[in-house]
Design a protein around this motif. Sequence first.
Motif, short mmCIF file in Angstrom:
data_model
loop_
_atom_site.label_atom_id
_atom_site.label_comp_id
_atom_site.label_asym_id
_atom_site.label_seq_id
_atom_site.Cartn_x
_atom_site.Cartn_y
_atom_site.Cartn_z
N TRP A 1 0.84 -1.20 0.00
CA TRP A 1 0.00 0.00 0.00
C TRP A 1 0.87 1.25 0.00
N SER B 1 2.53 1.66 -3.50
CA SER B 1 1.64 2.06 -4.60
C SER B 1 1.10 3.46 -4.39
N LEU B 2 0.72 3.79 -3.15
CA LEU B 2 0.22 5.14 -2.91
C LEU B 2 1.33 6.17 -3.08
N LEU C 1 -0.67 -0.88 -7.47
CA LEU C 1 -2.05 -0.83 -6.99
C LEU C 1 -2.79 -2.10 -7.41
N THR D 1 -1.64 -4.94 -5.20
CA THR D 1 -2.18 -4.78 -3.85
C THR D 1 -3.65 -5.17 -3.81
#
Lengths: 225, 255
Positions: B34, B37-38, B223, B226
Motif C-alpha cells: 500500500w 503504490s500510494l 495498486l 495490492t
Amino acid sequence: MTHAFFALIVRDLRLAARIGGGGGMAVFFFLVVVAAVPLGIGPAPDLLARIAPGMLWVALLLSSLLTLDRLFHADYEDGTLDLLAMGRVPLELVVAAKAIGHFLTTGLPLVIAAPLLGLMLNLDVAAFPALMLAMLVGAPALSFLGVIGAGLTVGVRRGGLLASLLVLPFYLPVLIFGVSAARAAMAGFPAGVAGQSLLLLAAVTLVSLVIGPVAAAAALRANLR
Amino acid sequence: MSPMTSLSASQRLQAFANPARFMALSARLLAPLWVVSLGFLGVGLYYALFASPPDYQQGETVRIMYVHVPSAWLAMFGYSVMAMASAVALIFRHPLADLCAKSAAPIGAAFTFLALVTGALWGKPMWGAWWVWDARLTSVLILFFLYLGYMALWTAIEEPTRAARAAAVLALVGAINVPIIRYSVDWWNTLHQPASVFRMDGPTIAPEMLLPLALMAFGFTFLFVTLLLVRMRAEILRHRVRMLRLAQAAARAED
C-alpha cells in the motif's frame, strides 16, 4: 467410431426435423429480423442495398445465438449427456457432431435463404455469390464457437442469454471478415480483396474447428462433475 | 540441507498453495505494498498535474494521458494475469490460481472501464467526439465485454469448483481469441477508414512527460497487485465462512 459419430449427427437432424424448432424456425426468425430493418430505418432502396450484407450477417449471428441453448440442454435434462460423456466416443467428437448438427439445421438453411432476403433488401445480384460463399465458409465457425458457450452454460438456469453474452465477442471476427468479403465484391474491387477476406474467414473457421470441440468438451466435463 | 532446497519446482509451487501460508505471507506484504503504490501514485500525480509542461498541441488535456495510458496497460495486464492463472488452475490444480483469476477479473474490468472513460473524455476535445469506431477503441471495448462475460459466468454457476473450471476454460478461450479479435478489428478499420482520424505517432514523448507516465505506470501496477492480494484474501475468508456455514447447517440437521 465413425459410425457412432454419424449416428449422433443423424440423431440431431432427426430430432430437429421431428420436434420442430430446428431449421424452419431459424429461417423464420432470420426473415422476421431482416423484415424489421426496413421498418426501422426506412425503405430507401440504395440505403438498404448498402447495409444488406451487414444486416444479413447480423441476422445470421442472432439466429445462431438464439438456437445455442438447445444444443445440450435437452440432453442434459434427460441424462443423455451423461451417457454420451461416459461412452466410448470421446466427448470432443460428440461436441463436434453436435456442432455439425447445429450447422446443418440452422446455418445451412439460412445460407440458402440469404439470396431471397438479399433481393428483398435490394442487394446487388453481383454480390450474391461472394456473400453466399462467405456465409457458407463462416457459418460453421458460428456453430463451432457457439458450442463453447452452450457447454459453459449447460445446467445454468436461463443459460441461453448468458451463452449469447459469452459467445458474441468471439463471433466478431467472423462478422468482420464475412461482411468485408461481400462488400468487396459489391464495390467491384478486384477479386483479390474479396479473396483475402474470404481466406481470413476460412482461417477463423479452421481455428474454431479446433478450439470449439476441445474447449466445449472441457467445459462440459467441468459442468457434469 | 534445509527441506526447501531438496524440493522440486512444482513442489515449491505447492508449498505456496497452502491458503494459510498465503494468508500469513500476504498479511505481511500488504502494508508495504500500500505504501509503495500510494507513494508512486502520489508523486506521479504531482508530476502529472503540476510539475510537467502542457503539450504544445494538446494543451492541458494531455494530462489525461497519465491516467489513460496506464489504465489501458493494466487492462491488458489484468487479462493476461487472469489467463495465466486460469492455465495454472487447469493444469496444476493449484487452489490459489482459481482465486487469483477470479480476483483479477473485476480489477482488470475496472481499469478497462477507466481506460474507456478517460479515452472518451480525451477524445471529446481532441477529435470532437466522445466515441469513434476506431480499431483501438473497439478492441478495448470488446476486451471489456470479455471481462463482463467472465464475471457473469462466475456468478451464474452456483457451485464454486464447477464455476472455477468453467471460468478457467472461458478465460483461456478468450486468451486465444483476443489476438484474433484485435487483428480483425485492426484490419476492418484500416480497410474502411485510412489512418486519418487517429494517429498515435503524434508528438514523440518528451522526457519530462515520460517521468510522470512511468511513475503512474508503476503506481498503477503496484495498486493492481495490492488490490489483487486484498481480493484474494477476501475470497479465502469467504470460502472459510462458506465452509463454517455448511458445517453449521450440517450440525443443525443432525440435531
